[in-house]
Every structure is written in C-alpha cells, then in structure tokens.
Write a protein that holds these residues in place. Structure first.
Motif, short mmCIF file in Angstrom:
data_model
loop_
_atom_site.label_atom_id
_atom_site.label_comp_id
_atom_site.label_asym_id
_atom_site.label_seq_id
_atom_site.Cartn_x
_atom_site.Cartn_y
_atom_site.Cartn_z
N SER A 102 0.33 -1.22 0.56
CA SER A 102 -0.22 0.00 0.26
C SER A 102 1.16 1.30 0.34
O SER A 102 0.09 2.09 -0.30
N THR A 103 1.42 1.09 0.10
CA THR A 103 3.33 2.04 0.96
C THR A 103 4.27 2.06 -0.72
O THR A 103 4.84 3.09 -1.01
N ILE A 104 4.67 0.78 -0.86
CA ILE A 104 5.88 1.08 -1.26
C ILE A 104 5.80 1.20 -2.51
O ILE A 104 7.55 1.85 -2.97
N VAL A 105 5.42 2.03 -3.46
CA VAL A 105 5.00 2.14 -4.75
C VAL A 105 5.83 3.62 -4.44
O VAL A 105 5.87 4.48 -5.07
N ASN A 106 4.70 4.73 -3.45
CA ASN A 106 5.07 5.50 -3.62
C ASN A 106 5.91 6.21 -4.03
O ASN A 106 7.02 7.50 -5.14
N THR A 107 6.86 6.09 -3.17
CA THR A 107 8.32 6.66 -3.17
C THR A 107 8.93 6.08 -4.82
O THR A 107 9.83 6.67 -5.67
N ILE A 136 -3.87 4.70 -7.62
CA ILE A 136 -5.73 4.45 -7.57
C ILE A 136 -6.33 2.83 -7.27
O ILE A 136 -7.17 2.68 -6.82
N SER A 137 -5.27 2.31 -9.24
CA SER A 137 -5.73 1.27 -9.38
C SER A 137 -5.88 0.43 -8.01
O SER A 137 -6.95 -1.02 -8.24
N TYR A 138 -5.06 0.20 -7.15
CA TYR A 138 -4.94 -0.82 -6.58
C TYR A 138 -5.95 -0.36 -4.70
O TYR A 138 -6.05 -1.52 -4.91
N ALA A 139 -6.00 0.64 -4.64
CA ALA A 139 -6.68 1.39 -3.57
C ALA A 139 -7.71 0.85 -3.75
O ALA A 139 -9.16 -0.11 -3.27
N LEU A 140 -8.98 1.43 -5.03
CA LEU A 140 -9.87 1.00 -5.57
C LEU A 140 -10.42 -0.04 -5.71
O LEU A 140 -11.80 -0.75 -5.12
N THR A 141 -9.85 -0.87 -5.95
CA THR A 141 -10.36 -2.23 -5.91
C THR A 141 -9.78 -2.92 -4.54
O THR A 141 -11.30 -3.57 -4.77
N MET A 142 -9.36 -2.53 -3.85
CA MET A 142 -8.98 -3.49 -2.80
C MET A 142 -10.36 -2.67 -2.00
O MET A 142 -11.72 -3.76 -1.55
N ALA A 143 -10.88 -1.59 -2.14
CA ALA A 143 -12.43 -1.14 -1.61
C ALA A 143 -13.65 -1.82 -2.43
O ALA A 143 -14.45 -2.25 -1.81
N GLY A 178 -5.32 -7.89 -2.83
CA GLY A 178 -5.03 -7.28 -0.99
C GLY A 178 -6.24 -7.42 -0.41
O GLY A 178 -6.32 -6.78 0.79
N ALA A 179 -6.89 -7.36 -1.43
CA ALA A 179 -8.98 -7.07 -0.75
C ALA A 179 -9.32 -7.82 0.31
O ALA A 179 -10.16 -7.80 1.24
N MET A 180 -8.79 -9.36 -0.43
CA MET A 180 -9.27 -9.98 0.45
C MET A 180 -7.93 -11.10 1.88
O MET A 180 -8.65 -11.26 2.78
N LEU A 181 -6.98 -10.29 1.82
CA LEU A 181 -5.67 -10.51 2.49
C LEU A 181 -6.32 -10.11 3.93
O LEU A 181 -6.50 -11.05 5.45
N MET A 223 -9.82 2.45 2.64
CA MET A 223 -9.29 2.14 0.72
C MET A 223 -9.84 2.88 -0.28
O MET A 223 -9.29 3.66 -0.51
N LEU A 224 -11.45 3.38 -0.10
CA LEU A 224 -11.97 4.04 -1.21
C LEU A 224 -11.09 5.66 -0.83
O LEU A 224 -11.54 6.32 -1.33
N SER A 225 -11.38 5.88 0.43
CA SER A 225 -11.12 7.50 0.69
C SER A 225 -9.56 7.53 0.54
O SER A 225 -9.50 8.84 -0.06
N MET A 226 -8.57 6.47 0.69
CA MET A 226 -7.25 6.65 0.11
C MET A 226 -7.50 7.34 -1.75
O MET A 226 -6.54 7.73 -1.41
N SER A 227 -8.30 6.24 -2.00
CA SER A 227 -8.37 5.94 -3.19
C SER A 227 -9.07 8.00 -4.32
O SER A 227 -8.52 8.16 -4.96
N MET A 228 -9.69 7.92 -3.72
CA MET A 228 -10.02 9.57 -4.34
C MET A 228 -9.22 10.39 -3.94
O MET A 228 -9.72 11.71 -4.44
N GLY A 229 -8.37 10.28 -2.60
CA GLY A 229 -7.49 11.33 -2.22
C GLY A 229 -6.63 11.36 -2.24
O GLY A 229 -6.04 12.25 -3.16
#
Length: 479
Positions: free
Chosen positions: A26-31, A52-59, A112-115, A400-406
């Motif tokens: 959830s965080t390793i990609v940003n940097t 967005i694609s990762y967080a939105l899929t999880m939501a 990730g959504a199910m883990l 997760m939705l808020s993370m994606s929308m943020g």
C-alpha cells in the motif's frame, strides 16, 4: 506467544505474513513512482493511476470478501488471495507500459482486498475469545511495520536495483505463504452461508468505481470530459439506488440500521472526508521531495520514515489523550491541526535544511496518527455484536475508498496548478505542489464540521472501545 495455543501458531504467522504483504504494497510504490515513470516513458505526475487502481480495487472487493470466506472457507479464499496477490506482483514486474502496470495492480488489489478481512475473520473463528485480543495484537505489528518501512524500502530498491524488484520480492514470500496456507491454515466456514445481495453489491461497487474514475478524469489526463460527466452521474445514481435498495432488502450488504448509532455515522463520514487529505499525502510527499527538492529515491524514502516513526510513537499516547480530552474535543482540534500540517508543506523550499523538513514530516505523522486512532475507535466503539461485523467491514471499505479518492483529487488539483503555473514556460513544479498542499489542507480542515456534530456524551473515555469487544483490535489504520 506463551498464552496462545501452539496448534494455532501457524495460522497466526500466516495471517501476519499476509497482512504484512498487503500493507507493505500500500505504501512501497509511492517513493518509486518517478523511477517507474522514467522507465515507462511517462510523466511522474501521470502515475497516480498506479496507486488509485490498487486502492480502488480493494475498496470495491472488500464487501464481498466475508461472504466468499463463508461460502468457500477461509483457507481456500486466503490461499486464492495470496496467489492473486503474487500473480499480480509478477505481472507488475513484467509490465512494459503504464496501462499494463495499472491492469496488473488491479489483479494485485483483488488479492489484497481479501487478505486483511479474511485474515481477521480466520483469527476470529480460530481463537477462543479470551485469546483473541492477544492474537489480533500480534498480527497488528507487521501490519504497522509495513507502512513504516514501505517508502524507505521502495526508494532503496528503485535507486539501487530496479523498481521491478519492488514487486519481485513478493514472489518467494507469496509462494511460501501460499504453500503454508494450503497445508497448515485452519479452514473455517459457515454451515449455512448468509444470503448475499449480488445486485446490491453491483450497484455499490459500480458507484464507487465510477465516482472515483470520474474524479480522476478531472485532471484532464486520462478520460475525455464527456465521459467524466457521465461517470459521475451514473456513479451517484448507482449509490443512491443501492441506498434505496438496502432500505427494503431483507439481507443488505450493510444494514442501514447501523447508521442509527450516532458515533458510527459521524465517525464513518469523518473517515471518508478527513482521509481524503491523509490519503493524498503519501502520494504527494515523495513526489515533492524528489521532483522539487532534489532528494534521491532512497533519501526521500528515508525522510518518510520521520512521519512513520512519529506516527507509531503517537499511537502509544493516543488512548491517554482521548481519555483525558474526549473524542469530540480531540477530533475537532486535531482535524484542524492535521489540515494545518498539510498546508504547512506549502512553505518547504530547497534552501531549507534537512532537519526542518524532518520536523514538518514528524509533526504531520504525529497528528495524522492521532486522527486515525480517534476516528477508528469512535466509529466502532458503540456498535453492539449485531452490527460489529458489518460496521467493521464498512469502515475498511471507506478507508480504502477514501485513500483512492484522496490520490485522485490530489492528482487532479496538482495537474490543474501545473498547467496554470507552466503557462509562462516555468518547469519547476514546486509552486504547483505548494498550491496543492494548501488545497488539501483546507479540504481536511473543512471536515472539522463533521466532528463538531458529535453529541456531548460522545466525549467520554475511549476505554469503552478497548474493553467492549476484542474484535475491534483487528481494525488496522491505513496510511
């Protein structure tokens, strides 16, 4: 783990590894986004879709995860989650274009959504109630360590090796965890799975995805304006249709009666809107540090450790602060502080010393951590056993939705200011970043009005949340 059953230790470790993998990615990609952009021939400011694609899929998939575990068993679903996550990681590493990488992140997000929810459900059904809090606390540690080391590890790998290894490191871990899950994980399922509102799920999932994608289209980088309007209208209509359906369906995904609990309603809405800014910052900060302040990927990742470390230290004090001042006062004041901390990044400059940037990051990490803890416990603390499971699932989905929308909103704002400040031929994106931080801070501060609606009796001690129901320990802050 002396007090936990030895026969259940493999279950505990497997769930912990699964949660660590999910939270790390959830965080390793940003940097590593600038390095990815250079490799794929894209602008670093167009890489928001990878997050967005990762967080939105999880939501979108979180609401279905509990039913899948009830229907097919926790072992099969957790095994499928690990395999999907590992497959998605391999596809990410093999991607040659941005659309390929985004599609691979969707596959990874499906796993990730199910883990997280299925792992938590496995513990709930495996451990006796008197041992549940200890088990939940054990798996919460790697879930917190993932966001702590993610930005730093991503920067190191992107700079010293290749960004592809950010995903390749998941392959051996996923293979071992998958084999262990299949042979060692306890299989728990409901004898008679509850009814699943498939059409209601479709309405809710489509609505969330359409609204998020329409906001992404506002940046003018990915979707034509006419489709932006259509997606937004259809998305809002779909959410409203779900709400009406849930009010009369005998077994809705989320019972609307849960909103009769005042603290849950305020906490959930506060999570949705206050987390827009908090979800944007892990995306904006590494880009600012690298593109405008001249930090290398590893140095930028190291700087992000200041925010993560301050966040973890603050968690140890959060309960005492809430106990002393109460939820209403803490959330009203701290939401303003979080907004101010975000807006304060509009003052950063390459001429400033490193220690000043570290202070900015640490202050933001501290107040943001207190915000997450207060919002999460407020949302769940007054739910009885009848609504505890659905309320917890709804909170995870909203996070997760808020993370994606943020990230979506921040990218759109940043793109708009970049076009505006670049009209005169300027190439430095720092003024655009400054303006975006101000907007994100104001947006977060505006959510103070939501917490202002808390009744006075919501200002009581936070001990009720920790003493009332051990399952609440499974709530994991998403940074």
């Amino acid at each position: 783990m002396p007090a936990l059953q030895r026969s259940l230790k493999p279950t505990l470790w497997l769930v912990a590894v699964g949660l660590f993998m999910q939270m790390l990615d959830s965080t390793i990609v940003n940097t590593a986004l600038p390095a990815m952009a250079g490799s794929l021939g894209e602008s670093p400011l167009r890489m928001q879709s990878v997050v967005i694609s990762y967080a939105l899929t999880m939501a979108v998939l979180i609401p279905a995860s509990g039913w899948l575990a009830d229907r097919f068993g926790t072992r099969r679903v957790f095994f499928a989650a690990i395999m999907l996550f590992t497959l998605g990681s391999a596809l990410c590493a093999a991607s040659q274009t941005l659309p390929q990488l985004v599609a691979a992140r969707v596959v990874q997000g499906c796993g990730g959504a199910m883990l997280l929810p299925v792992g938590r459900l496995t513990l709930l059904r495996s451990f006796p109630r008197e041992q549940l809090l200890r088990a939940m606390s054990f798996v919460a540690v790697p879930a917190m360590v993932g966001p702590l080391v993610g930005p730093w590890l991503g920067g190191i790998i992107a700079e010293k090796i290749s960004w592809h290894w950010i995903f390749l490191i998941n392959l051996p871990v996923g293979a071992i965890a998958g084999a262990g899950t299949w042979y060692l994980l306890a299989d728990r399922r409901e004898a008679e799975p509850r009814q699943f509102d498939l059409f209601g799920y479709f309405l809710l999932a489509f609505g969330m995805a359409a609204i998020s994608l329409s906001l992404d289209g506002l940046s003018g980088l990915s979707i034509e304006r006419v489709f932006v309007v259509l997606l937004l209208v259809f998305g809002l209509a779909s959410v409203v249709a779900y709400w009406i359906r849930a009010s009369r369906h005998p077994a809705p995904l989320f019972p609307l009666a849960v909103f009769h609990v005042h603290t849950f309603t305020v906490g959930l809405l506060g999570n949705l809107f206050a987390r827009l800014g908090s979800g944007a910052m892990p995306y904006l900060l590494p880009l600012t540090l690298q593109l405008s302040l001249g930090y290398s990927p590893s140095h930028a990742g190291m700087m992000m450790l200041a925010a993560a470390s301050a966040s973890m230290l603050t968690k140890r004090l959060a309960t005492s602060v809430i106990d002393h001042f109460g939820y209403r006062r803490v959330l009203v004041v701290n939401t303003l502080l979080v907004g101010a901390a975000m807006a304060a990044f509009s003052l950063v400059d390459p001429a400033h010393p490193v220690w000043l940037h570290v202070i900015f990051l640490a202050v933001f990490g501290a107040v943001n951590s207190l915000q997450f803890t207060a919002m999460n416990t407020l949302t769940l603390k007054d739910l009885d056993d009848q609504y505890a499971s659905s309320g917890n699932s709804m909170l995870s989905m909203v996070q997760m939705l808020s993370m994606s929308m943020g990230v979506t909103v921040a990218a759109a704002i940043l793109a708009g200011f970049t076009r505006y400040t670049g009209r005169g031929g300027a190439t430095d994106p720092l003024p655009a970043f400054h303006s975006t931080f101000i907007c994100v801070g104001l947006m977060t501060a505006a959510s103070t009005w939501i917490f202002w609606q808390l009744s006075r009796d919501a200002a009581d001690s936070g001990r009720r949340a920790s003493d009332k129901r051990p399952a609440d320990a499974g709530a994991v802050d998403v940074h």
